[in-house]
Design an enzyme around this catalytic site. Sequence first.
Site, PDB file in Angstrom:
ATOM      1  N   TYR A  73      21.139  13.719 -15.800  1.00 56.61           N
ATOM      2  CA  TYR A  73      20.003  13.365 -16.673  1.00 56.61           C
ATOM      3  C   TYR A  73      20.318  13.703 -18.136  1.00 56.61           C
ATOM      4  O   TYR A  73      20.097  12.890 -19.038  1.00 56.61           O
ATOM      5  CB  TYR A  73      18.739  14.104 -16.184  1.00 56.61           C
ATOM      6  N   SER A  89      15.195   9.331 -24.191  1.00 63.55           N
ATOM      7  CA  SER A  89      14.303   8.825 -23.131  1.00 63.55           C
ATOM      8  C   SER A  89      14.395   7.331 -22.885  1.00 63.55           C
ATOM      9  O   SER A  89      13.909   6.855 -21.856  1.00 63.55           O
ATOM     10  CB  SER A  89      12.851   9.136 -23.483  1.00 63.55           C
ATOM     11  N   VAL A 137      13.227  10.629 -28.225  1.00 63.13           N
ATOM     12  CA  VAL A 137      13.035  11.655 -29.257  1.00 63.13           C
ATOM     13  C   VAL A 137      14.079  11.630 -30.372  1.00 63.13           C
ATOM     14  O   VAL A 137      13.922  12.339 -31.363  1.00 63.13           O
ATOM     15  CB  VAL A 137      12.988  13.095 -28.706  1.00 63.13           C
ATOM     16  N   TYR A 178       4.821   7.481 -23.989  1.00 64.71           N
ATOM     17  CA  TYR A 178       4.278   8.830 -23.783  1.00 64.71           C
ATOM     18  C   TYR A 178       2.750   8.773 -23.739  1.00 64.71           C
ATOM     19  O   TYR A 178       2.179   7.821 -23.235  1.00 64.71           O
ATOM     20  CB  TYR A 178       4.742   9.791 -24.886  1.00 64.71           C
ATOM     21  N   LYS A 224      15.718   6.181 -19.629  1.00 62.62           N
ATOM     22  CA  LYS A 224      14.940   6.255 -18.384  1.00 62.62           C
ATOM     23  C   LYS A 224      14.650   4.872 -17.810  1.00 62.62           C
ATOM     24  O   LYS A 224      14.603   4.678 -16.596  1.00 62.62           O
ATOM     25  CB  LYS A 224      13.611   6.988 -18.647  1.00 62.62           C
TER      26      LYS A 224
HETATM   27  N1  GLN Z   1      16.476  14.442 -23.271  1.00 58.89           N
HETATM   28  C1  GLN Z   1      15.113  14.542 -23.700  1.00 58.89           C
HETATM   29  C2  GLN Z   1      14.335  15.488 -22.808  1.00 58.89           C
HETATM   30  O1  GLN Z   1      14.530  15.481 -21.638  1.00 58.89           O
HETATM   31  C3  GLN Z   1      14.495  13.181 -23.676  1.00 58.89           C
HETATM   32  C4  GLN Z   1      13.060  13.222 -24.058  1.00 58.89           C
HETATM   33  C5  GLN Z   1      12.612  12.044 -24.840  1.00 58.89           C
HETATM   34  O2  GLN Z   1      13.360  11.288 -25.449  1.00 58.89           O
HETATM   35  N2  GLN Z   1      11.309  11.956 -24.910  1.00 58.89           N
HETATM   36  O3  GLN Z   1      13.513  16.233 -23.253  1.00 58.89           O
END
Ligand code: GLN
Length: 325
Positions: free
Chosen positions: A189, A63, A259, A241, A66
Amino acid sequence: MSPIQSLLQDLHHRYSSLSEGKLASYIPELTKANPDWFGISVVTVDGQSFHVGDVDQQFTIQSISKVFVYGMALEDHGRDRVLKRVGVEPTGDPFNSLIRLDEASKRPDNPMVNAGAIATTSLITGEGPTERLNRLLAMFERYVGRDVYVDVPTFLSERATGHRNRAMAHLMLNFGMINGNIEEALDLYFQQCALLVTGRDLAGMAAALANRGTHPLTGIQAASPDYIREILSVMYTCGMYNFAGEWAYRVGIPAKSGVSGGILAVVPNQAGIAVFSPPLDENGNSVRGLRVLEDLSREYGLHLFDLSLGRCRFGEALLASDGEN
Ligand code: GLN
């Protein structure tokens, strides 16, 4: 030893025995991580670096990507067009929540939750999937200062199991929130999430954001200074989050977690910080990462609203430090 290096070593020592948290397992490939990996890196805007632990261990950015893809969408389309497609409201819901995607919602809430990130990725311009991927990799290469690669097993692992993300994309397509080929957007993505980085890289990337887009170690302009303010704002309000509010309250610096266990934090005009440790808490944030950053923020008065003398302590420590140049 310089004060910053010695504090990082203390923090590493203090939290390496902390064994709370679990590896993310919903992407099967992530369970192969070693829960003991633990690295802390700081890169300052004047080009000093401080590292301790597993700072050269590669892991997938997840994530944290992003943030950078949002910056790219802003550069591709400008703020107003991007705002029409993706909002900037924190949700208080988990990052993978579907519950706000309904007829009444005009756009996903923000670019740091999965729905908003998929919509953001779908905005990246280019003639076909190869050009879009190459543009995205070139953007990350400017931030990292070397070639970057997608970890193919992690990409395939998420692509094969990412039903929830796929469901979000379908819902958004149905409600007219995204258009174009959603399989291509999802692939891009999943690829951006599977990009391999190290803690050392992440601290440099954060330092580039702290330094108005220019990487302090390579001198490369990774991003235009025009949108750094927007990027840092969404990191501040939405980057952690459903812990984002508490994070802003306790730690008080823009940050983004992933994550796979990375957290990237930006102290504007001062430094980039990265912590990598795979075990996560129930919100999906690195357990050791949270503790290290909370302590660092308190110790050096890094909280943006710490208006007391604390604010100067990092500068003082830096003057007395002699990091790698
Ligand atoms: N690739 C992961 C997902 O889309 C990224 C989520 C994350 O790092 N929180 O679920």
